[in-house]
Design a protein around this motif. Structure first.
Motif: not given
Length: 194
Positions: A166-194
């Motif tokens: 962000k510009n004011y104040p001049q700061t930033g941050w770092i995000t680290l993500e670990y996506d596991f192999n079961n994430m696709q199954a979770v997304q598929d189940a969430q998408d099942d409503v469409f």
């Protein structure tokens, strides 16, 4: 013989428990997470998201989120640094990013780097690095993807780090993500409503 086998399992259990990212592994239930966080209560944020306090931490990252599905268990870990004060060039953010990228590379190999800036932005000069990042004109990330040639350990599908600012104040941050192999199954189940 059975006693020796049982002893080996008991001795290796702590190593197995804490070998995954931050000591958290794919499919953990909320009870498993509480145990891995040394009994600390999990703070429910919303939906599948919980603020957790893992025993195994890295000093750069101060905030840890675990995403837990009722059926699949833990499917995503997100660690976020505190804000990093920086200059217009984003020097301090880039240095912290580079340091953590090199450390993660020791475990997962070389990442695919993304350092892109939108062609229509006014903030192309290096002296506007922070502004471009803060306004969404710049993407700065590193991604480790599991593939047939390079299968990530710990049941991981993807590891990524990215910088935000962000510009004011001049700061930033770092995000680290670990996506596991079961994430696709979770997304598929969430998408099942469409």
């Amino acid at each position: 013989m059975k006693k020796l086998f049982l002893l080996l399992i008991l001795l290796s259990a702590p190593i197995l428990l804490f070998s995954a990212p931050f000591g958290l592994s794919m499919g953990m239930t909320l009870d498993d997470l509480t145990e891995a966080c040394d009994g600390a209560d999990l703070e429910h944020i919303e939906d599948d998201c919980y603020y957790v306090f893992p025993v195994k931490k890295h000093p750069l990252f101060k905030h840890y989120l675990a995403f837990v599905d009722d059926d699949e268990g833990l499917y995503l870990i997100r660690a976020v640094s505190d804000e990093i004060s920086t200059n217009d060039y984003g020097t301090e953010i880039q240095n912290a990013f580079s340091e953590i990228k090199e450390r993660i590379s020791k475990t997962y190999g070389r990442p695919r780097m993304i350092d892109e800036i939108a062609s229509d932005t006014l903030w192309k000069d290096d002296k506007y690095w922070l502004r471009a990042l803060a306004e969404g004109s710049r993407a700065y990330a590193a991604i480790w993807e599991s593939s047939a040639k390079n299968e990530l350990k710990d049941d991981l599908n993807n590891v990524s780090i990215y910088a935000s600012a962000k510009n004011y104040p001049q700061t930033g941050w770092i995000t680290l993500e670990y996506d596991f192999n079961n994430m696709q199954a979770v997304q598929d189940a969430q998408d099942d409503v469409f």
